[in-house]
Design a protein around this motif. Structure first.
Motif, PDB file in Angstrom:
ATOM      1  N   ASN A  84      -4.807 -19.869   5.255  1.00 43.57           N
ATOM      2  CA  ASN A  84      -5.996 -20.451   4.644  1.00 43.57           C
ATOM      3  C   ASN A  84      -5.727 -20.831   3.188  1.00 43.57           C
ATOM      4  O   ASN A  84      -4.817 -20.294   2.538  1.00 43.57           O
ATOM      5  N   ASP A  85      -6.543 -21.741   2.686  1.00 41.25           N
ATOM      6  CA  ASP A  85      -6.466 -22.090   1.271  1.00 41.25           C
ATOM      7  C   ASP A  85      -6.939 -20.903   0.434  1.00 41.25           C
ATOM      8  O   ASP A  85      -7.854 -20.170   0.829  1.00 41.25           O
ATOM      9  N   PHE A  86      -6.295 -20.701  -0.705  1.00 43.74           N
ATOM     10  CA  PHE A  86      -6.719 -19.627  -1.594  1.00 43.74           C
ATOM     11  C   PHE A  86      -6.420 -19.998  -3.045  1.00 43.74           C
ATOM     12  O   PHE A  86      -5.630 -20.904  -3.325  1.00 43.74           O
ATOM     13  N   THR A  87      -7.074 -19.301  -3.949  1.00 42.57           N
ATOM     14  CA  THR A  87      -6.876 -19.515  -5.375  1.00 42.57           C
ATOM     15  C   THR A  87      -6.249 -18.266  -5.982  1.00 42.57           C
ATOM     16  O   THR A  87      -6.750 -17.151  -5.794  1.00 42.57           O
ATOM     17  N   GLY A 141      -2.481 -14.118 -13.276  1.00 42.12           N
ATOM     18  CA  GLY A 141      -1.050 -13.846 -13.152  1.00 42.12           C
ATOM     19  C   GLY A 141      -0.650 -13.312 -11.795  1.00 42.12           C
ATOM     20  O   GLY A 141       0.358 -12.615 -11.663  1.00 42.12           O
ATOM     21  N   GLY A 142      -1.419 -13.663 -10.761  1.00 42.23           N
ATOM     22  CA  GLY A 142      -1.113 -13.220  -9.404  1.00 42.23           C
ATOM     23  C   GLY A 142      -1.819 -11.961  -8.997  1.00 42.23           C
ATOM     24  O   GLY A 142      -1.677 -11.504  -7.857  1.00 42.23           O
ATOM     25  N   ARG A 143      -2.601 -11.377  -9.902  1.00 44.16           N
ATOM     26  CA  ARG A 143      -3.300 -10.131  -9.589  1.00 44.16           C
ATOM     27  C   ARG A 143      -4.577 -10.354  -8.786  1.00 44.16           C
ATOM     28  O   ARG A 143      -5.075  -9.442  -8.139  1.00 44.16           O
ATOM     29  N   LYS A 144      -5.104 -11.583  -8.819  1.00 44.94           N
ATOM     30  CA  LYS A 144      -6.350 -11.869  -8.114  1.00 44.94           C
ATOM     31  C   LYS A 144      -6.142 -13.006  -7.129  1.00 44.94           C
ATOM     32  O   LYS A 144      -5.610 -14.059  -7.484  1.00 44.94           O
ATOM     33  N   ILE A 145      -6.556 -12.791  -5.907  1.00 49.25           N
ATOM     34  CA  ILE A 145      -6.474 -13.815  -4.858  1.00 49.25           C
ATOM     35  C   ILE A 145      -7.872 -14.043  -4.307  1.00 49.25           C
ATOM     36  O   ILE A 145      -8.548 -13.104  -3.874  1.00 49.25           O
ATOM     37  N   GLU A 146      -8.301 -15.278  -4.334  1.00 55.33           N
ATOM     38  CA  GLU A 146      -9.626 -15.645  -3.818  1.00 55.33           C
ATOM     39  C   GLU A 146      -9.465 -16.568  -2.624  1.00 55.33           C
ATOM     40  O   GLU A 146      -9.052 -17.721  -2.766  1.00 55.33           O
ATOM     41  N   LEU A 147      -9.768 -16.048  -1.444  1.00 54.28           N
ATOM     42  CA  LEU A 147      -9.670 -16.853  -0.224  1.00 54.28           C
ATOM     43  C   LEU A 147     -10.769 -17.899  -0.196  1.00 54.28           C
ATOM     44  O   LEU A 147     -11.930 -17.606  -0.475  1.00 54.28           O
ATOM     45  N   GLN A 148     -10.407 -19.117   0.189  1.00 52.38           N
ATOM     46  CA  GLN A 148     -11.392 -20.182   0.324  1.00 52.38           C
ATOM     47  C   GLN A 148     -11.980 -20.222   1.739  1.00 52.38           C
ATOM     48  O   GLN A 148     -13.021 -20.829   1.965  1.00 52.38           O
ATOM     49  N   SER A 149     -11.313 -19.585   2.668  1.00 48.29           N
ATOM     50  CA  SER A 149     -11.811 -19.466   4.037  1.00 48.29           C
ATOM     51  C   SER A 149     -11.087 -18.298   4.696  1.00 48.29           C
ATOM     52  O   SER A 149     -10.122 -17.762   4.145  1.00 48.29           O
ATOM     53  N   SER A 150     -11.569 -17.900   5.881  1.00 46.44           N
ATOM     54  CA  SER A 150     -10.981 -16.760   6.573  1.00 46.44           C
ATOM     55  C   SER A 150     -10.901 -17.044   8.066  1.00 46.44           C
ATOM     56  O   SER A 150     -11.733 -17.772   8.614  1.00 46.44           O
ATOM     57  N   ASP A 151      -9.881 -16.464   8.717  1.00 39.06           N
ATOM     58  CA  ASP A 151      -9.692 -16.670  10.154  1.00 39.06           C
ATOM     59  C   ASP A 151     -10.152 -15.480  10.977  1.00 39.06           C
ATOM     60  O   ASP A 151     -11.086 -15.569  11.756  1.00 39.06           O
ATOM     61  N   ILE A 152      -9.480 -14.343  10.801  1.00 39.45           N
ATOM     62  CA  ILE A 152      -9.619 -13.246  11.754  1.00 39.45           C
ATOM     63  C   ILE A 152     -10.370 -12.034  11.205  1.00 39.45           C
ATOM     64  O   ILE A 152     -10.386 -10.983  11.843  1.00 39.45           O
ATOM     65  N   GLN A 153     -10.999 -12.181  10.068  1.00 39.16           N
ATOM     66  CA  GLN A 153     -11.643 -11.043   9.419  1.00 39.16           C
ATOM     67  C   GLN A 153     -12.668 -10.360  10.317  1.00 39.16           C
ATOM     68  O   GLN A 153     -12.805  -9.138  10.303  1.00 39.16           O
TER      69      GLN A 153
END
Length: 269
Positions: free
Chosen positions: A73-76, A80-92
């Motif tokens: 999925n797309d993510f932001t 410095g790499g400590r935070k990942i924000e998913l723009q969508s989710s598949d199997i959650q």
């Protein structure tokens, strides 16, 4: 409804890949075919899966145990790499039960071996896990519920890679063409089943042979005719076909992307 996915076959006709990975993990694009199939069922609200494992079942377990939403999925990425924000989710919100059903078991026996995981389900779905379609699943289920039958399956058209030949008695060919007939349909591997199906399966039975014949005799087997997109992945040629379709964005099985649904019809066997 729970969805039983048969994932244990050897995939001998797809030897280029199945020597090293199980058939359900063969990629269509950059995701395995089983992901595409599960995403299809999830689109219709069916997110409780039972995987009947066999050949290289360990690799299927590993795939999901190590599944990273960021790889699909797309993510932001920030801080410095400590935070990942998913723009969508598949199997959650998927629930997946992994069951070892034996290396050499047939489909009927694999179904028997997952019985305890669906025994509280009046009806459930099942799939061979080697084909994709834009089949209107909700229509198949509604048609199944309206019939007093134990099992129903999608009956689809198949363009065989053979040519029919007409010739004179002395062997002179007079006509030749691909084997195509609107009346020729096959079992597409998309099943709707009542729990009563287990009353028709004996030890050693293959699902569509002895049990389905028993259902035929009692007029308890139906088929749902579908003339839209359906394609199996039986050979390396089929994989290339899927990859090319995915590369050009021609992916009718990706119903979760929206779009109109083809008209379907039902026939009873």
């Amino acid at each position: 409804m729970k969805v039983v996915l048969f994932c244990g076959g050897l995939g001998t006709r797809l030897r280029e890949h199945s020597d090293t990975i199980p058939k359900p993990l063969v990629n269509v694009g950059y995701r395995p075919i089983i992901w595409h199939l599960m995403r299809y069922y999830a689109h219709f609200g069916h997110k409780d899966f039972v995987l009947a494992l066999g050949y290289r079942g360990d690799m299927i377990r590993e795939y999901f145990l190590n599944y990273s939403e960021c790889m699909s999925n797309d993510f932001t990425l920030s801080e410095g790499g400590r935070k990942i924000e998913l723009q969508s989710s598949d199997i959650q919100d998927w629930r997946i039960t992994f069951v070892d059903t034996g290396l050499h078991a047939n489909i009927g026996q694999r179904l028997l071996r997952v019985r305890k995981y669906v025994e509280n389900e009046p009806t459930f779905l099942a799939n061979y896990s080697d084909g994709l379609s834009d089949l209107p699943l909700d229509s198949l289920i509604e048609d199944f519920r309206q019939k007093n039958v134990v099992a129903s399956f999608a009956a689809v058209r198949s363009w065989l890679s053979f040519h029919s030949v007409e010739s004179t008695p002395d062997g002179l060919v007079t006509a030749m063409g691909p084997v195509r007939s609107d009346q020729f349909v096959i079992n597409g591997g998309f099943f709707a089943l009542r729990n009563d199906i287990f009353n028709y399966i004996n030890e050693g039975d293959e699902l569509v042979e002895q049990p389905f014949r028993r259902l035929l005799e009692q007029r308890m087997l139906a088929s749902f005719r579908y003339d839209g997109f359906w394609q199996s992945m039986d050979t390396f040629k089929d994989k290339i076909t899927f990859d090319r379709m995915e590369a050009r964005g021609d992916c009718p099985w990706m119903v979760w992307r929206g779009g109109s649904r083809p008209v379907a019809s039902a026939i009873k066997s």
